[in-house]
Scaffold this motif. Structure first.
Motif, PDB file in Angstrom:
ATOM      1  N   ILE A  40       0.822  -1.211   0.000  1.00 39.43           N
ATOM      2  CA  ILE A  40       0.000   0.000   0.000  1.00 39.43           C
ATOM      3  C   ILE A  40       0.862   1.270   0.000  1.00 39.43           C
ATOM      4  N   ASP A  41       2.007   1.187  -0.684  1.00 42.77           N
ATOM      5  CA  ASP A  41       2.877   2.358  -0.746  1.00 42.77           C
ATOM      6  C   ASP A  41       3.052   2.892  -2.169  1.00 42.77           C
ATOM      7  N   GLY A  42       2.230   2.402  -3.130  1.00 48.05           N
ATOM      8  CA  GLY A  42       2.391   2.847  -4.506  1.00 48.05           C
ATOM      9  C   GLY A  42       1.079   2.802  -5.275  1.00 48.05           C
ATOM     10  N   THR A  43       1.189   2.966  -6.581  1.00 45.82           N
ATOM     11  CA  THR A  43       0.015   3.027  -7.452  1.00 45.82           C
ATOM     12  C   THR A  43      -0.009   1.855  -8.412  1.00 45.82           C
ATOM     13  N   ILE A  44      -1.194   1.442  -8.771  1.00 42.22           N
ATOM     14  CA  ILE A  44      -1.385   0.476  -9.851  1.00 42.22           C
ATOM     15  C   ILE A  44      -1.886   1.261 -11.060  1.00 42.22           C
ATOM     16  N   ILE A  45      -1.173   1.161 -12.168  1.00 45.45           N
ATOM     17  CA  ILE A  45      -1.504   1.935 -13.371  1.00 45.45           C
ATOM     18  C   ILE A  45      -2.339   1.087 -14.313  1.00 45.45           C
ATOM     19  N   LEU A  46      -3.480   1.643 -14.735  1.00 42.51           N
ATOM     20  CA  LEU A  46      -4.288   0.999 -15.767  1.00 42.51           C
ATOM     21  C   LEU A  46      -3.621   1.293 -17.111  1.00 42.51           C
ATOM     22  N   ASN A  47      -2.833   0.356 -17.574  1.00 42.76           N
ATOM     23  CA  ASN A  47      -1.956   0.571 -18.721  1.00 42.76           C
ATOM     24  C   ASN A  47      -2.654   0.144 -20.014  1.00 42.76           C
ATOM     25  N   ARG A  48      -3.581   0.975 -20.459  1.00 40.56           N
ATOM     26  CA  ARG A  48      -4.274   0.684 -21.711  1.00 40.56           C
ATOM     27  C   ARG A  48      -4.752   1.984 -22.347  1.00 40.56           C
ATOM     28  N   ILE A  49      -4.858   1.951 -23.676  1.00 37.90           N
ATOM     29  CA  ILE A  49      -5.378   3.079 -24.433  1.00 37.90           C
ATOM     30  C   ILE A  49      -6.194   2.513 -25.590  1.00 37.90           C
ATOM     31  N   ARG A 107     -18.195   0.846 -29.886  1.00 34.92           N
ATOM     32  CA  ARG A 107     -19.060  -0.205 -29.375  1.00 34.92           C
ATOM     33  C   ARG A 107     -18.268  -1.441 -28.984  1.00 34.92           C
ATOM     34  N   TYR A 108     -17.223  -1.738 -29.757  1.00 36.59           N
ATOM     35  CA  TYR A 108     -16.388  -2.918 -29.499  1.00 36.59           C
ATOM     36  C   TYR A 108     -14.931  -2.457 -29.443  1.00 36.59           C
ATOM     37  N   ARG A 109     -14.590  -1.786 -28.365  1.00 34.46           N
ATOM     38  CA  ARG A 109     -13.259  -1.199 -28.234  1.00 34.46           C
ATOM     39  C   ARG A 109     -12.187  -2.280 -28.097  1.00 34.46           C
ATOM     40  N   GLU A 110     -11.061  -2.014 -28.742  1.00 32.66           N
ATOM     41  CA  GLU A 110      -9.863  -2.830 -28.554  1.00 32.66           C
ATOM     42  C   GLU A 110      -8.782  -1.945 -27.951  1.00 32.66           C
ATOM     43  N   TYR A 111      -8.098  -2.473 -26.942  1.00 29.75           N
ATOM     44  CA  TYR A 111      -7.103  -1.692 -26.212  1.00 29.75           C
ATOM     45  C   TYR A 111      -5.707  -2.243 -26.459  1.00 29.75           C
ATOM     46  N   ILE A 112      -4.733  -1.332 -26.394  1.00 31.01           N
ATOM     47  CA  ILE A 112      -3.318  -1.694 -26.471  1.00 31.01           C
ATOM     48  C   ILE A 112      -2.612  -1.058 -25.273  1.00 31.01           C
ATOM     49  N   PRO A 113      -1.416  -1.541 -24.918  1.00 31.37           N
ATOM     50  CA  PRO A 113      -0.687  -0.920 -23.805  1.00 31.37           C
ATOM     51  C   PRO A 113      -0.376   0.545 -24.092  1.00 31.37           C
ATOM     52  N   PRO A 131     -10.632  -2.782 -11.210  1.00 34.59           N
ATOM     53  CA  PRO A 131     -11.344  -3.317 -10.045  1.00 34.59           C
ATOM     54  C   PRO A 131     -12.847  -3.350 -10.321  1.00 34.59           C
ATOM     55  N   GLU A 132     -13.560  -4.144  -9.555  1.00 32.54           N
ATOM     56  CA  GLU A 132     -14.991  -4.314  -9.781  1.00 32.54           C
ATOM     57  C   GLU A 132     -15.746  -3.120  -9.208  1.00 32.54           C
ATOM     58  N   LEU A 133     -15.747  -2.059 -10.000  1.00 35.09           N
ATOM     59  CA  LEU A 133     -16.446  -0.829  -9.644  1.00 35.09           C
ATOM     60  C   LEU A 133     -17.367  -0.445 -10.797  1.00 35.09           C
ATOM     61  N   ARG A 134     -18.444   0.267 -10.475  1.00 35.71           N
ATOM     62  CA  ARG A 134     -19.362   0.734 -11.519  1.00 35.71           C
ATOM     63  C   ARG A 134     -18.861   2.079 -12.041  1.00 35.71           C
ATOM     64  N   GLU A 135     -17.732   2.009 -12.750  1.00 34.02           N
ATOM     65  CA  GLU A 135     -17.081   3.221 -13.219  1.00 34.02           C
ATOM     66  C   GLU A 135     -16.674   3.087 -14.676  1.00 34.02           C
ATOM     67  N   GLU A 136     -16.750   4.215 -15.389  1.00 32.74           N
ATOM     68  CA  GLU A 136     -16.235   4.319 -16.749  1.00 32.74           C
ATOM     69  C   GLU A 136     -14.892   5.038 -16.693  1.00 32.74           C
ATOM     70  N   TYR A 137     -13.941   4.583 -17.506  1.00 29.72           N
ATOM     71  CA  TYR A 137     -12.622   5.202 -17.542  1.00 29.72           C
ATOM     72  C   TYR A 137     -12.379   5.769 -18.936  1.00 29.72           C
ATOM     73  N   SER A 138     -11.907   6.996 -18.991  1.00 33.63           N
ATOM     74  CA  SER A 138     -11.686   7.655 -20.277  1.00 33.63           C
ATOM     75  C   SER A 138     -10.691   6.872 -21.115  1.00 33.63           C
ATOM     76  N   ASP A 139     -10.826   7.012 -22.438  1.00 31.14           N
ATOM     77  CA  ASP A 139     -10.075   6.164 -23.361  1.00 31.14           C
ATOM     78  C   ASP A 139      -8.600   6.534 -23.489  1.00 31.14           C
ATOM     79  N   TYR A 140      -8.246   7.790 -23.276  1.00 29.53           N
ATOM     80  CA  TYR A 140      -6.870   8.236 -23.522  1.00 29.53           C
ATOM     81  C   TYR A 140      -6.223   8.761 -22.247  1.00 29.53           C
ATOM     82  N   THR A 141      -6.525   8.146 -21.122  1.00 34.96           N
ATOM     83  CA  THR A 141      -5.982   8.586 -19.837  1.00 34.96           C
ATOM     84  C   THR A 141      -5.139   7.484 -19.211  1.00 34.96           C
ATOM     85  N   LEU A 142      -4.283   7.900 -18.288  1.00 35.82           N
ATOM     86  CA  LEU A 142      -3.421   6.967 -17.559  1.00 35.82           C
ATOM     87  C   LEU A 142      -3.961   6.862 -16.135  1.00 35.82           C
ATOM     88  N   VAL A 143      -4.968   5.998 -15.956  1.00 31.06           N
ATOM     89  CA  VAL A 143      -5.698   5.916 -14.684  1.00 31.06           C
ATOM     90  C   VAL A 143      -4.807   5.320 -13.601  1.00 31.06           C
TER      91      VAL A 143
END
Length: 737
Positions: free
Chosen positions: A457-466, A475-481, A514-526
């Motif tokens: 619990i001392d760092g971040t987990i990066i959602l590494n996709r765009i 409608r049928y998005r494909e993601y890359i790192p 994670p299992e959350l009811r959230e949308e994540y923007s397509d071009y962001t580094l969450v």
């Protein structure tokens, strides 16, 4: 004399009178129904606004003393002024002002503020409530127009009613042109003829108008009760009772009477202007146009098809209302059903099916930071709580250089190619939004286990996709790192321009969420950050623009076989635990689905009802034309029989006309509907076969069959009346039995 003549004519021409009676009845019914229904919609809107926002009309904020309050109360147009103790505070006192005449509020409130010596900004208006009384800010370029919309619909319906009744009166009056010409030739003035015709209109219409108004009230009451039943399970709905104001009755009966009188006056005025010679020579027969041909009908049905097409063309003007109404009803009904079908498929894919295994209960703690919640362990210990995550959201930015981008992203042309953004001069890198999701420590630990990394619990987990928007659709998005996964730390900065930056370790890179009811923007580094780390860095990240949002969310899972009653019980327990201390909003997945279905059904019911009204307008016009032209049609078919046509041939002509009248709107609507639905499917990138599998074919088919049935009934009644009389006598007789 004229009164006796009108009474005798009505008695001797019951069929012609019936079409007028029916038209007046339908007009009064629809006007009464819409007036009372819209009035109850208006009452509901006003009550809802008052409950949610209060009944104040104007509001003054500032340093207001008791003496100032008396000045406000003594203003001539002020009904009362009340100090709002709840809103008064450091910004000054708040006074709610109520006016005797609300329509002058935008003139009176500035005068009061000026008299108190306050700035213009001290005054505010309850614009939403005022708009329901058709009172709008004169400086507002886009005022709320809900009530205006209601009134426009009512006006459009009234105009439609005028067209229907006008056709009914015109057909009845045109059948008497010869008789009226005789009256004119022996001294009857145009004014006397108009008076006679208007007198008949009033005698025939007053009874149906009263009956139609009463039945319209009953129908609106039934619809209101139906809406209450449908919306009974919708949470936060305001309970209201059916109301009917005497003013609504006055408006309804005045609009109905004016509609009828105007509808009758138009053809009466036209007929009264005919000269006696013109009137006597005009026998009221249909003017069949010999040069007009119907090749399609002739090819399909032979001579009868040609005659039917010629007759329809001769009555083209009188059939405008039915053609337009039936076409609009077909088009509206099919379009709305197809739209809701597509919307349902889309919503199901993007919301209910996508998140059905992610949440069961969602709790929103208003204006509460995640660190202020102390009942997390108690929530986890509740019965039926299988899994729980507490989280909050924040805004931050990061910088991604050319070399830090993944090989897959570079192959597409880089971040700039996908987003159209350029490199910042200071960093020589792209500034990238880096939204932060702050998870409670236990929830962050669960997420670490979910993606298969050692919990820390001392760092971040990066959602590494765009999103690869060049090779896939939304409608049928494909993601890359997004970035290369060799960086051991990431630098985050406040979303504000002057914010500080902070470097934090990277626990892991992942393309899972994670299992959350959230949308994540397509071009962001969450970024997913534990609460413990956020408490250390939040001073740097959230001091400036952006930062943490004000609300905290609690996502609860209860298991696969949970039912609505169990989720409702869990909601009650959560509310009991948190409701005393926090401002809580809570919802559950099953109830959300039920509420969504009820709302869609309600929309379909209301819009379907309006389409049905349009269809009934068209059907009423068909009945009016069919029954109103009996005399002319008798003469027409007597001529056909005189040259050898059999009754079977006459029936065939009626069948063809009914088929054309009901089928033409369908043929117009079908290609338009297919084109629009095809466009919507293409624009939403849905699989066409998925729509075909759920296409509302059955309700559309039932709607079409009902229209065909009523049009066929109108022609059956008219044809039966024609064939029952002695057609050879019709050519010599100028009256209708």
């Amino acid at each position: 004399m004229w009164k006796d003549y009108s009474v005798n004519y009505i008695k001797n021409n019951r069929v012609s009178s019936v079409s007028i009676i029916v038209a007046a009845f339908i007009s009064a019914l629809f006007l009464s129904f819409l007036c009372s229904l819209f009035y109850n919609f208006w009452v509901y809107e006003v009550e809802k606004i008052i409950i949610e926002e209060g009944d104040w009309q104007g509001r003054i904020t500032g340093e207001i003393s008791g003496e100032d309050l008396l000045i406000i109360q003594n203003f001539s147009n002020v009904d009362k002024a009340v100090m709002n103790e709840e809103l008064s505070g450091e910004m000054g006192n708040v006074v709610d002002v109520y006016f005797k005449n609300m329509r002058t509020i935008f003139k009176d409130l500035p005068l009061i503020i000026e008299k108190l010596g306050l700035e213009e900004e001290a005054g505010s208006y309850h614009l939403l409530l005022l708009s329901r009384y058709l009172i709008h800010d004169p400086h507002d370029e886009e005022p709320p127009l809900l009530v205006t919309f209601y009134l426009v619909i009512l006006l459009m319906v009234s105009l439609s009613m005028i067209l229907i009744i006008r056709n009914s009166y015109a057909m009845s009056m045109n059948a008497r042109v010869h008789q009226l010409g005789i009256f004119a030739s022996v001294g009857a003035t145009p004014g006397q003829i108009r008076t006679c015709l208007m007198q008949e209109a009033f005698m025939l219409s007053i009874g149906p108008i009263i009956l139609g108004i009463l039945l319209g009230i009953a129908c609106s009451f039934g619809v209101n009760q139906g809406i209450k039943i449908i919306a009974a399970n919708i949470p936060d709905r305001i309970e209201t009772h059916y109301q009917y104001h005497p003013l609504v009755f006055v408006v309804t009966i005045l609009s109905s009477v004016l509609t009828v009188l105007l509808s009758a006056w138009l053809p009466a005025r036209k007929l009264s202007r005919l000269t006696p010679l013109e009137a006597i020579r005009n026998t009221g027969e249909l003017k069949l146009k010999k040069k007009k041909h119907s090749p399609i009908l002739s090819f399909l049905f032979g001579v009868e098809g040609e005659l039917a097409g010629n007759s329809l063309k001769a009555r083209k003007k009188s059939m405008y209302t039915s053609t337009l109404s039936l076409t609009l009803s077909f088009l509206g009904f099919t379009m709305i059903l197809c739209f809701f079908t597509l919307s349902g498929i889309s919503t199901r894919h993007t919301y209910f099916e996508r998140y059905q295994n992610v949440w069961d209960v969602m709790v929103t703690l208003k204006d509460t930071a995640i660190g202020e919640l102390e009942e997390t362990d108690q929530l986890r210990s509740l019965e039926k709580v299988q899994d729980l995550i507490v989280y909050q959201k924040a805004e931050a930015v990061s910088y991604v250089s050319e070399k830090e981008q993944s090989a897959e992203l570079k192959a597409l042309g880089g971040y700039g190619m996908l987003t159209g953004s350029s490199v910042t001069e200071e960093e020589e890198a792209w500034q990238v939004k880096a939204p932060v999701v702050i998870l409670d420590d236990e929830g962050f630990t669960q997420f670490c286990k979910q993606i298969g990394v050692t919990p820390r619990i001392d760092g971040t987990i990066i959602l590494n996709r765009i999103w690869d928007s060049l090779n896939s659709v939304f409608r049928y998005r494909e993601y890359i790192p997004f970035v290369e996964e060799n960086l051991e730390s990431v630098v985050l900065q406040s979303a504000g321009k002057s914010g500080e930056s902070v470097e934090i370790p990277v626990v892991a890179y992942t393309q899972e969420v994670p299992e959350l009811r959230e949308e994540y923007s397509d071009y962001t580094l969450v970024q997913f950050i534990p609460l413990s780390l956020w408490e250390d860095i939040s001073g740097k990240i959230s001091d400036n623009m952006g930062g943490a949002e004000s609300d905290t969310y609690i996502r609860i899972l209860s298991g696969k076989d949970v039912v609505l009653d169990e989720l409702n019980e869990l909601e009650d327990k959560v509310m009991h635990l948190l409701g005393q201390k926090y401002d809580v909003e809570i919802e559950n997945r099953i109830q959300e689905k039920i509420t969504n279905d009820y709302m869609i059904f309600g929309y379909q019911l209301i819009i379907g009802g309006l389409c049905s009204i349009l269809a009934l307008i068209g059907i009423a016009n068909v009945f009016s034309n069919t029954l109103g032209f009996l005399r002319q049609r008798k003469r027409e078919f007597a001529q056909y029989m005189s040259i050898g046509m059999t009754p079977a041939g006459i029936r065939k002509i009626f069948y063809i006309e009914a088929l054309v009248i009901a089928g033409r709107p369908l043929l117009i609507t079908l290609p338009m509907t297919i084109a629009v639905v095809g466009f919507m499917i293409t624009a939403s990138y849905l699989d066409p076969m998925e729509f075909v599998a759920e296409a509302p074919i059955v309700p559309i088919l039932v709607f079409c069959l009902v229209i065909f049935g009523f049009v066929g009934l109108a022609y059956y009644l008219g044809g039966k009346k024609v064939l029952q009389c002695n057609l050879s006598d019709v050519l010599r007789d100028d009256t209708m039995e």
